[in-house]
Design a protein around this motif. Structure first.
Motif, PDB file in Angstrom:
ATOM      1  N   ALA A 198       0.212 -46.792  72.526  1.00  0.00           N
ATOM      2  CA  ALA A 198       0.103 -46.127  71.223  1.00  0.00           C
ATOM      3  C   ALA A 198       1.463 -45.668  70.727  1.00  0.00           C
ATOM      4  O   ALA A 198       1.788 -45.798  69.535  1.00  0.00           O
ATOM      5  CB  ALA A 198      -0.860 -44.947  71.317  1.00  0.00           C
ATOM      6  N   GLN A 199       2.280 -45.145  71.625  1.00  0.00           N
ATOM      7  CA  GLN A 199       3.600 -44.645  71.218  1.00  0.00           C
ATOM      8  C   GLN A 199       4.499 -45.775  70.732  1.00  0.00           C
ATOM      9  O   GLN A 199       5.145 -45.669  69.683  1.00  0.00           O
ATOM     10  CB  GLN A 199       4.261 -43.922  72.394  1.00  0.00           C
ATOM     11  N   VAL A 200       4.542 -46.867  71.496  1.00  0.00           N
ATOM     12  CA  VAL A 200       5.448 -47.964  71.156  1.00  0.00           C
ATOM     13  C   VAL A 200       5.013 -48.671  69.877  1.00  0.00           C
ATOM     14  O   VAL A 200       5.857 -49.075  69.067  1.00  0.00           O
ATOM     15  CB  VAL A 200       5.530 -48.964  72.329  1.00  0.00           C
ATOM     16  N   THR A 201       3.711 -48.824  69.662  1.00  0.00           N
ATOM     17  CA  THR A 201       3.235 -49.576  68.494  1.00  0.00           C
ATOM     18  C   THR A 201       3.094 -48.727  67.241  1.00  0.00           C
ATOM     19  O   THR A 201       3.151 -49.251  66.133  1.00  0.00           O
ATOM     20  CB  THR A 201       1.882 -50.246  68.796  1.00  0.00           C
ATOM     21  N   GLU A 202       2.926 -47.410  67.396  1.00  0.00           N
ATOM     22  CA  GLU A 202       2.722 -46.549  66.224  1.00  0.00           C
ATOM     23  C   GLU A 202       3.941 -45.698  65.883  1.00  0.00           C
ATOM     24  O   GLU A 202       4.175 -45.399  64.715  1.00  0.00           O
ATOM     25  CB  GLU A 202       1.514 -45.642  66.465  1.00  0.00           C
ATOM     26  N   GLU A 203       4.728 -45.331  66.895  1.00  0.00           N
ATOM     27  CA  GLU A 203       5.921 -44.524  66.654  1.00  0.00           C
ATOM     28  C   GLU A 203       7.095 -45.073  67.457  1.00  0.00           C
ATOM     29  O   GLU A 203       7.656 -44.395  68.323  1.00  0.00           O
ATOM     30  CB  GLU A 203       5.662 -43.059  67.035  1.00  0.00           C
ATOM     31  N   PRO A 204       7.485 -46.315  67.192  1.00  0.00           N
ATOM     32  CA  PRO A 204       8.576 -46.928  67.971  1.00  0.00           C
ATOM     33  C   PRO A 204       9.904 -46.221  67.738  1.00  0.00           C
ATOM     34  O   PRO A 204      10.194 -45.745  66.644  1.00  0.00           O
ATOM     35  CB  PRO A 204       8.612 -48.363  67.450  1.00  0.00           C
ATOM     36  N   GLU A 205      10.689 -46.163  68.808  1.00  0.00           N
ATOM     37  CA  GLU A 205      11.998 -45.510  68.723  1.00  0.00           C
ATOM     38  C   GLU A 205      13.109 -46.502  68.390  1.00  0.00           C
ATOM     39  O   GLU A 205      14.087 -46.152  67.740  1.00  0.00           O
ATOM     40  CB  GLU A 205      12.305 -44.799  70.045  1.00  0.00           C
ATOM     41  N   SER A 206      12.962 -47.737  68.859  1.00  0.00           N
ATOM     42  CA  SER A 206      14.003 -48.747  68.658  1.00  0.00           C
ATOM     43  C   SER A 206      13.814 -49.473  67.328  1.00  0.00           C
ATOM     44  O   SER A 206      12.695 -49.786  66.923  1.00  0.00           O
ATOM     45  CB  SER A 206      13.949 -49.763  69.808  1.00  0.00           C
ATOM     46  N   ASN A 207      14.913 -49.738  66.627  1.00  0.00           N
ATOM     47  CA  ASN A 207      14.849 -50.511  65.390  1.00  0.00           C
ATOM     48  C   ASN A 207      14.297 -51.908  65.634  1.00  0.00           C
ATOM     49  O   ASN A 207      13.579 -52.461  64.791  1.00  0.00           O
ATOM     50  CB  ASN A 207      16.242 -50.615  64.746  1.00  0.00           C
ATOM     51  N   TYR A 208      14.625 -52.486  66.785  1.00  0.00           N
ATOM     52  CA  TYR A 208      14.107 -53.815  67.105  1.00  0.00           C
ATOM     53  C   TYR A 208      12.592 -53.776  67.236  1.00  0.00           C
ATOM     54  O   TYR A 208      11.887 -54.656  66.715  1.00  0.00           O
ATOM     55  CB  TYR A 208      14.746 -54.329  68.392  1.00  0.00           C
ATOM     56  N   THR A 209      12.059 -52.751  67.901  1.00  0.00           N
ATOM     57  CA  THR A 209      10.611 -52.613  68.022  1.00  0.00           C
ATOM     58  C   THR A 209       9.976 -52.413  66.653  1.00  0.00           C
ATOM     59  O   THR A 209       8.908 -52.960  66.358  1.00  0.00           O
ATOM     60  CB  THR A 209      10.250 -51.428  68.939  1.00  0.00           C
ATOM     61  N   ARG A 210      10.625 -51.638  65.807  1.00  0.00           N
ATOM     62  CA  ARG A 210      10.099 -51.430  64.449  1.00  0.00           C
ATOM     63  C   ARG A 210      10.001 -52.765  63.706  1.00  0.00           C
ATOM     64  O   ARG A 210       9.034 -53.026  62.984  1.00  0.00           O
ATOM     65  CB  ARG A 210      10.997 -50.460  63.674  1.00  0.00           C
ATOM     66  N   ARG A 211      11.023 -53.618  63.883  1.00  0.00           N
ATOM     67  CA  ARG A 211      10.978 -54.931  63.220  1.00  0.00           C
ATOM     68  C   ARG A 211       9.839 -55.777  63.765  1.00  0.00           C
ATOM     69  O   ARG A 211       9.180 -56.504  63.010  1.00  0.00           O
ATOM     70  CB  ARG A 211      12.321 -55.651  63.394  1.00  0.00           C
ATOM     71  N   LEU A 212       9.589 -55.696  65.089  1.00  0.00           N
ATOM     72  CA  LEU A 212       8.468 -56.443  65.669  1.00  0.00           C
ATOM     73  C   LEU A 212       7.130 -55.953  65.104  1.00  0.00           C
ATOM     74  O   LEU A 212       6.245 -56.750  64.790  1.00  0.00           O
ATOM     75  CB  LEU A 212       8.458 -56.296  67.195  1.00  0.00           C
ATOM     76  N   VAL A 213       6.993 -54.636  64.984  1.00  0.00           N
ATOM     77  CA  VAL A 213       5.752 -54.065  64.446  1.00  0.00           C
ATOM     78  C   VAL A 213       5.548 -54.530  63.006  1.00  0.00           C
ATOM     79  O   VAL A 213       4.452 -54.938  62.608  1.00  0.00           O
ATOM     80  CB  VAL A 213       5.783 -52.525  64.514  1.00  0.00           C
ATOM     81  N   LEU A 214       6.612 -54.493  62.217  1.00  0.00           N
ATOM     82  CA  LEU A 214       6.509 -54.883  60.815  1.00  0.00           C
ATOM     83  C   LEU A 214       6.284 -56.383  60.654  1.00  0.00           C
ATOM     84  O   LEU A 214       5.769 -56.834  59.628  1.00  0.00           O
ATOM     85  CB  LEU A 214       7.777 -54.466  60.062  1.00  0.00           C
ATOM     86  N   ALA A 215       6.663 -57.161  61.678  1.00  0.00           N
ATOM     87  CA  ALA A 215       6.482 -58.616  61.615  1.00  0.00           C
ATOM     88  C   ALA A 215       5.064 -59.036  61.972  1.00  0.00           C
ATOM     89  O   ALA A 215       4.675 -60.178  61.726  1.00  0.00           O
ATOM     90  CB  ALA A 215       7.473 -59.309  62.547  1.00  0.00           C
ATOM     91  N   SER A 216       4.277 -58.130  62.544  1.00  0.00           N
ATOM     92  CA  SER A 216       2.897 -58.464  62.910  1.00  0.00           C
ATOM     93  C   SER A 216       2.082 -58.694  61.643  1.00  0.00           C
ATOM     94  O   SER A 216       2.089 -57.869  60.731  1.00  0.00           O
ATOM     95  CB  SER A 216       2.274 -57.323  63.729  1.00  0.00           C
TER      96      SER A 216
END
Length: 278
Positions: free
Chosen positions: A235-253
Motif C-alpha cells: 500500500a505504501q509503495v503503490t499509493e505513497e511512493p517516495e521515489s520519483n521512479y516509482t511515481r513514474r511507474l505508478v502513473l504509467a499503469s
C-alpha cells in the motif's frame, strides 16, 4: 521471524563483448529479504536487473560479490550437487508457458520428472500427479495429454504444478502472467494466492507491472538500473511512493477511466520534465 531468503549487497557483472571492453554491472549492491510465506514483488522496467536477481537466487547467474542466504545457509557459490538438493526448497515458474514445458512429454511425465530426479519411485511419482493436477484446478485426465493440447493459462497451471511437486518453500515467479490475457492473469494470480495460503510457500514475484504486484504482494521492491530505489509494504509503495521512479511507474499503469488516464499522462509528463531540469 528470521528471513527465509536474504540477499545482501549483491553485485553481478556480465562479461564484456570485446577483448578490452568493461564488464557491465547488472546488479549494484542489491539487498533484499523474504520471510516464510511472504510474497515480495520485484518490479522494474526491462533491463533493470530484476530477472538477473532471480537467476542469481536460482544459481543460474554467478554474483561477483555479496551473498545469498537461504534458511540461514550461504548458497551464493553452491555447487551443482548442492543446487540439486536445493531444488526441493527453491523452484521457479518461468514467463512463457509455451516454451517452459517439453512438448514431447505427456503431462504425467512432466510432473513426475522432478519427483523421480529427487529419488522417488516412478510408481509413487505417478500417483502424485493426480493430486498436483487437482491442486491447480485441472482434471485428472490431463495427465495423458501433451502441452500443445492446452491453452496458455492451462499450461501455466501445469508449470505451477511442476514447481509445487517437491513442496518447495520458495518459488521464483519470473513474469509468470505477462504472456497471458487479463482474465487469465487474474485467475493465475488468484491460484498463486490460494496455493500460498494452503502450503505456506513464499514467492519472489518478478514483473514490470505494478498493478500485478499490487494484487499479489505483501511487500514491493522497486529496481532501477541494477539498484533497489524503494522497498516497503504494498500500500505504501503503490499509493505513497517516495521515489520519483516509482511515481513514474505508478502513473504509467493503465486505467479504464479515460479522464484518469489523461490526468496520469499529464502528471507523468510533468514529473519527467521536472526530473530533466534538476
Amino acid at each position: 521471524m528470521n528471513p527465509l531468503l536474504q540477499v545482501s549487497k549483491l553485485r553481478l557483472s556480465y562479461p564484456g563483448r570485446g577483448f578490452r571492453s568493461a564488464a557491465p554491472e547488472v546488479l549494484r549492491g542489491v539487498s533484499l529479504d523474504i520471510a516464510p510465506g511472504e510474497t515480495v514483488g520485484l518490479v522494474g522496467e526491462s533491463g533493470s536487473g530484476k530477472t538477473t536477481l532471480g537467476r542469481a537466487v536460482l544459481g543460474l547467474a554467478a554474483p561477483t560479490s555479496g551473498s545469498i542466504t537461504f534458511d540461514g545457509n550461504d548458497i551464493t557459490a553452491a555447487s551443482q550437487r548442492e543446487r540439486r538438493k536445493l531444488a526441493r526448497d527453491i523452484q521457479v515458474v518461468f514467463q512463457d508457458p509455451y516454451t517452459s514445458l517439453n512438448p514431447a512429454l505427456q503431462i504425467a511425465d512432466i510432473l513426475s520428472e522432478p519427483l523421480i530426479a529427487q529419488g522417488q519411485k516412478p510408481a509413487d511419482a505417478r500417483r502424485s500427479v493426480t493430486a498436483l493436477l487437482d491442486k491447480v484446478g485441472l482434471p485428472a485426465d490431463s495427465a495423458a495429454r501433451y502441452p500443445r493440447e492446452f491453452s496458455g493459462g492451462q499450461r501455466q497451471r501445469i508449470a505451477i504444478a511442476r514447481a509445487l511437486a517437491l513442496q518447495p518453500r520458495l518459488i521464483v515467479c519470473d513474469e509468470p502472467v505477462s504472456a497471458l490475457d487479463l482474465t487469465t492473469q487474474a485467475r493465475i494470480l488468484d491460484l498463486l494466492i490460494d496455493l500460498q495460503r494452503e502450503t505456506g510457500v513464499a514467492y519472489l514475484f518478478i514483473t514490470h507491472d505494478l498493478s500485478v504486484v499490487r494484487h499479489i504482494s505483501h511487500r514491493i521492491a522497486v529496481m532501477f538500473r541494477g539498484e533497489l530505489v524503494e522497498t516497503g509494504p504494498t500500500a505504501q509503495v503503490t499509493e505513497e511512493p517516495e521515489s520519483n521512479y516509482t511515481r513514474r511507474l505508478v502513473l504509467a499503469s493503465p486505467t479504464a477511466d479515460p479522464d484518469r488516464q489523461r490526468q496520469r499522462r499529464e502528471a507523468r509528463r510533468m514529473l519527467s520534465h521536472s526530473a530533466s531540469t534538476t
